[in-house]
Design a protein around this motif. Structure first.
Motif, PDB file in Angstrom:
ATOM      1  N   GLU A 304      -1.959  -5.196 -17.896  1.00 15.27           N
ATOM      2  CA  GLU A 304      -0.502  -5.136 -17.866  1.00 15.27           C
ATOM      3  C   GLU A 304       0.025  -4.102 -18.870  1.00 15.27           C
ATOM      4  OE1 GLU A 304       1.119  -9.044 -18.190  1.00 15.27           O
ATOM      5  OE2 GLU A 304       3.164  -8.288 -18.348  1.00 15.27           O
ATOM      6  N   GLU A 313       5.763  -0.631 -13.051  1.00 13.53           N
ATOM      7  CA  GLU A 313       5.728  -0.606 -11.590  1.00 13.53           C
ATOM      8  C   GLU A 313       7.015   0.003 -11.058  1.00 13.53           C
ATOM      9  OE1 GLU A 313       5.226  -4.622 -10.458  1.00 13.53           O
ATOM     10  OE2 GLU A 313       3.292  -4.817 -11.447  1.00 13.53           O
ATOM     11  N   PRO A 317       3.813  -4.238  -6.028  1.00 12.08           N
ATOM     12  CA  PRO A 317       2.646  -3.803  -5.269  1.00 12.08           C
ATOM     13  C   PRO A 317       2.174  -4.849  -4.278  1.00 12.08           C
ATOM     14  CG  PRO A 317       1.985  -4.488  -7.437  1.00 12.08           C
ATOM     15  CD  PRO A 317       3.481  -4.625  -7.399  1.00 12.08           C
ATOM     16  N   LYS A 318       1.538  -4.378  -3.218  1.00 10.51           N
ATOM     17  CA  LYS A 318       0.952  -5.296  -2.236  1.00 10.51           C
ATOM     18  C   LYS A 318      -0.455  -5.679  -2.662  1.00 10.51           C
ATOM     19  CE  LYS A 318       1.234  -7.347   1.821  1.00 10.51           C
ATOM     20  NZ  LYS A 318       2.204  -8.414   1.995  1.00 10.51           N
ATOM     21  N   LYS A 319      -1.117  -4.742  -3.320  1.00 12.15           N
ATOM     22  CA  LYS A 319      -2.470  -5.012  -3.772  1.00 12.15           C
ATOM     23  C   LYS A 319      -2.666  -4.442  -5.166  1.00 12.15           C
ATOM     24  CE  LYS A 319      -5.905  -5.760  -0.224  1.00 12.15           C
ATOM     25  NZ  LYS A 319      -6.895  -5.207   0.681  1.00 12.15           N
ATOM     26  N   VAL A 320      -3.351  -5.180  -6.011  1.00 11.94           N
ATOM     27  CA  VAL A 320      -3.723  -4.708  -7.340  1.00 11.94           C
ATOM     28  C   VAL A 320      -5.235  -4.587  -7.345  1.00 11.94           C
ATOM     29  CG1 VAL A 320      -3.678  -5.186  -9.797  1.00 11.94           C
ATOM     30  CG2 VAL A 320      -1.771  -5.886  -8.363  1.00 11.94           C
ATOM     31  N   LEU A 334      -2.063  -8.841 -13.274  1.00 10.78           N
ATOM     32  CA  LEU A 334      -2.512  -7.864 -14.256  1.00 10.78           C
ATOM     33  C   LEU A 334      -2.916  -8.540 -15.558  1.00 10.78           C
ATOM     34  CD1 LEU A 334       0.106  -5.079 -13.608  1.00 10.78           C
ATOM     35  CD2 LEU A 334      -2.318  -4.980 -13.132  1.00 10.78           C
ATOM     36  N   MET A 348      -1.099  -0.703  -5.229  1.00 11.29           N
ATOM     37  CA  MET A 348      -0.908  -0.101  -3.921  1.00 11.29           C
ATOM     38  C   MET A 348       0.317  -0.662  -3.232  1.00 11.29           C
ATOM     39  SD  MET A 348      -4.866  -0.152  -2.931  1.00 11.29           S
ATOM     40  CE  MET A 348      -4.990   1.115  -1.715  1.00 11.29           C
TER      41      MET A 348
ATOM     42  N   VAL B   6       1.002 -10.552  -3.386  1.00 10.90           N
ATOM     43  CA  VAL B   6      -0.171  -9.727  -3.632  1.00 10.90           C
ATOM     44  C   VAL B   6      -1.338 -10.261  -2.807  1.00 10.90           C
ATOM     45  CG1 VAL B   6      -1.851  -9.055  -5.367  1.00 10.90           C
ATOM     46  CG2 VAL B   6       0.569  -9.056  -5.913  1.00 10.90           C
ATOM     47  N   VAL B   7      -1.993  -9.345  -2.119  1.00 13.79           N
ATOM     48  CA  VAL B   7      -3.078  -9.736  -1.225  1.00 13.79           C
ATOM     49  C   VAL B   7      -4.405  -9.569  -1.950  1.00 13.79           C
ATOM     50  CG1 VAL B   7      -4.266  -9.170   0.915  1.00 13.79           C
ATOM     51  CG2 VAL B   7      -1.785  -9.102   0.815  1.00 13.79           C
TER      52      VAL B   7
END
Lengths: 438, 347
Positions: A304, A313, A317-320, A334, A348, B6-7
């Protein structure tokens, strides 16, 4: 030496590399964290054993956990401060890990090893072990084991492919620290007793290729831009024309040792400055990061804090992802801490992160078309979904899989192939273990 | 900050833009020239057949989706939601099946026969086996064979290869064997006629080879099929057929000039581009594919030598059924594989 083109290897995919996001930003040093939380599992193999106790003052680079056995690595304090706590926790990948909490006292006292001048092969090997150096490409195999190969070796291959999309930390390192990398490679070569040093660099980094061409003892091989060009077996084949046998064969059995460029840099610092491995370069990138950067980060920094250092950010995000997008680890948040092997942090956007629902398999064979190991991933998925893991391993040749992810990238039905492969591998290991007990 | 959206998944976290629906859309586009050429050559009836076939296939799939799994009454209650869900999973495979089925039928076929054929193709050949990706054989060719045995035989024999001759079209006399003995035939066709489909009897989409060629180029450009697969099939088939057709002459003669007429006649070219390359029913590894295409080509050449009707659909079915066997035995060796030396016993 003048660069030459590498051989062709079958398979591979061409994902959009997105390296332009961060490739132009020079290396920056991130300020030390307030608290460093250092895991004792910093490499493949057994976790290290803590040698400090709560309340102890430690300096930068001081040994805090000792390697347990040959396949393990020493762990060093990345900041100067006080050991606050040593406790068990859960690592980013869900496995239990032991963490050492160190609170920063703001001092810059260093506890480096003595620098070596014109060292012998054994001295270099000892230094690589004492400095806790591991493969920085991602797998984290202890370098000390690699430089004492079990078979005679005649070639050192440096991996500068960086074929993963988004990641640019090796690119910047090769560009800014060319000389150190070359010196580090010479030390490794001296430890191995070889003179033949090859570096493989993907064609999308012409600036790095030009810089390495100016060294006479380094053979530069230009690699076609293709994923997984940086895979160990692929890289060795492309640069030397040798094939590495299936596990348990190692590159050393084909007379080659492969090291990442970042590892070579770490070896150079360990030999010349006596600096143990407690920090590394990583890329912070992705569409959801405000300012993508390549930064020096101390081991044990909270993700983080790193993202906040890079402007935070820009959108949720959709994906970390920790690591590269093709092989990296998806995280829930994070809250994790960096390891020696953390090569990137990606946030992402929904557009970048492929999170579609899988549709039925078409049997199109596009996964087999791109498999660099010439496997049949669809068979693995088919049989393992039915619970028949032995058939899955037999008809898919699953145990030879390097888990590069090219198959799943190319799948038009978005089947979870890597998940099936990992499941099959785990089940097969259980079956094999059970077989040995009988 | 980070919310629950989050996926988490296994890698890779990036994937190609290709989808099943996109690939099937590409196949539809590739089939369009052949479909249009069929309408040009055979008139509005060809269009009617194509329409009935495609609608029949899609409707069958839709109805099947309603009935199968999850309770009919429940789905009827939430009809709107069911329709939305169906549209989400609709991947155009039934459109492709319908189009291919229409294009391999002769224009003289009745529209209700086409409807029955399309229902057979989707309901029995595809959905009963588990839907997209699970069918054992190519639905279109299975449906054609089904119609061939069930309905007016003469219609299908008439859709043979060879020139249109008055009064002769229904007897099956205009087969390739006669055509090849050009000396005895008054209205022999040139290879150009065969290529363009002018004055040639045949199925709706199989006559105009130019249209098929356009489709082939499109499919290769979009990398839907591998460019060498239809070429390998046609080369092996043409060469074997030339070898065999030497027996037509009084004394055996090897005449390479028969190569083009062989591959341009009948449904061989259409099948090579659109039907043998069907993902679901073709082998997956490169060795398996070699076996599949070469085997299919040899079988077709031999069967054509002995019969006077178009047998491509049968060949496709035979090869489709062999695919699981081919897949089982043609497994590639992994990269870096070294053959294990057999330990000598007794030493």
């Amino acid at each position: 030496m003048k660069a030459v083109r590498g051989k062709y290897f079958f398979g591979g995919v061409h994902p959009h590399d997105k390296k332009a996001l961060s490739s132009a930003s020079p290396l920056e040093v991130m300020p030390e964290p307030e608290v460093a939380v250092i895991s004792t599992s910093q490499s493949l193999g057994k976790p290290a054993v803590p040698v400090v106790e709560t309340g102890r003052e430690v300096k930068v680079g001081e040994l805090i956990a000792k390697a347990d056995g040959p396949i393990s690595s020493d762990v060093f304090s990345s900041i100067s401060g006080t050991v606050e706590d040593i406790r068990d926790g859960i690592g980013a990948n869900g496995a239990p890990e032991k963490f050492i909490f160190i609170r920063n006292n703001g001092k810059t006292d260093k506890a480096y090893l003595p620098p070596l001048s014109s060292p012998s092969a054994d001295e270099i090997k000892a230094r690589i072990r004492d400095a806790g150096i591991v493969g920085l490409g991602g797998a984290g195999f202890p370098t000390a084991v690699k430089v004492s190969p079990r078979s005679p070796v005649d070639t050192l291959v440096l991996n500068g492919a960086e074929c993963e999309p988004y990641l640019t930390c090796d690119h910047r390192l090769m560009l800014e620290k060319t000389d150190e990398i070359v010196r580090g490679a010479r030390y490794i070569a001296a430890a191995l007793g070889v003179t033949n040093i090859i570096i493989g660099i993907e064609a999308n980094k012409p600036d790095c290729i030009a810089q390495f061409e100016s060294y006479d003892d380094i053979k530069v091989v230009i690699l076609k831009k293709k994923y997984p060009m940086g895979g160990e077996k692929q890289l060795v084949y492309v640069t030397t024309g040798r094939k590495i046998g299936l596990p348990p064969k190692l590159p050393a059995d084909s007379g080659v040792v492969v090291e990442n460029v970042a590892t070579a840099y770490a070896v150079c610092e360990a030999v010349e400055l006596g600096k143990p491995l407690y920090e590394r370069v990583l890329t912070v990138s992705g569409g959801a990061v405000a300012a993508p950067k390549n930064i020096w980060v101390k081991v044990g920094t909270k993700l983080e804090d790193i993202v906040n250092y890079c402007g935070g950010e820009s959108m949720p995000p959709k994906k970390v992802v920790q690591g590269g997008p093709m092989t990296g680890l998806a995280l829930a948040d994070l809250g994790a801490y960096t390891h020696k092997t953390t090569s990137g942090i990606l946030l992402m956007t929904p557009e970048e992160a492929a999170a579609e629902e899988p549709t039925p398999c078409l049997n199109c064979g596009k996964c087999a078309d791109v498999c660099p190991m010439h496997l049949m991933p669809m068979n693995t998925e088919f049989y393992s979904s039915a619970g028949d893991y032995e058939a899955a391993a037999k008809y898919g040749n699953t145990m030879a899989c390097i888990e590069c992810g090219a198959c799943e990238y190319n799948c038009p039905a978005k089947r979870p192939l890597i998940q099936a492969i990992r499941k099959t591998k785990a089940e097969m290991r259980k079956i094999m273990m059970g077989g040995q007990k009988k | 900050m980070i919310d629950n959206t989050v996926v988490i998944s296994t890698p890779p976290h990036v994937k190609s833009k290709r989808t099943t629906r996109g690939i099937m859309g590409d196949v539809c586009i590739a089939l369009a020239p052949a479909a249009i050429a069929g309408i040009v050559f055979f008139g509005y009836m060809a269009f009617v057949i194509e329409l009935v076939s495609v609608l029949g296939c899609v409707a069958t799939e839709f109805v099947y989706y309603f009935i199968a799994k999850g309770g009919f009454a429940k789905k009827c209650k939430n009809a709107k939601l069911t329709c939305i869900n169906w549209w989400k999973q609709f991947d155009l495979t039934s459109v492709v099946t319908g189009l291919i089925l229409a294009l391999i039928l002769p224009v003289t076929v009745k529209w209700y026969e086409v409807l029955i054929g399309s229902i057979f193709a989707i309901a029995i050949v595809k959905m009963f086996f588990g839907g997209t990706g699970k069918n054992l054989v190519n639905p279109a060719s299975a449906a054609r064979v089904f119609m061939f045995i069930s309905f007016s035989l003469t219609t299908y024999v008439a859709a043979n290869f060879g020139p249109i001759l008055e009064g002769e079209t229904l007897t099956g006399a205009t087969n390739l064997a006669d055509y090849l003995l050009q000396n005895t035939h008054a209205s022999a066709l040139s290879s150009l006629d065969l290529f363009l489909g002018t004055g040639v009897n045949g199925s709706i989409g199989e006559t105009c080879k130019l249209a098929i060629l356009l489709g082939y180029i499109y499919l290769c450009a979009r990398k839907v099929i591998k460019w060498w697969q239809p070429l390998l099939f046609l080369a092996v088939f043409g060469f074997t057929a030339v070898l065999l057709s030497g027996f037509y002459f009084e004394s055996y003669r090897f005449d390479i000039s028969l190569f083009l007429p062989h591959i341009l006649s009948g449904g061989a070219m259409f099948a090579a581009v659109f039907m043998f390359t069907d993902y679901v029913t073709s082998p997956k590894g490169i060795y398996g594919q070699l076996v599949y295409y070469i085997g299919g080509a040899l079988l077709l050449a031999v069967m054509r030598y002995f019969t006077k009707i178009e047998v491509v659909s049968f060949i496709i079915l035979i090869m489709n059924i062999l695919v699981p066997l081919i897949d089982k035995y043609c497994i590639r060796k992994p990269f870096g594989y070294v053959k294990e030396k057999k330990q000598k016993e007794g030493k």
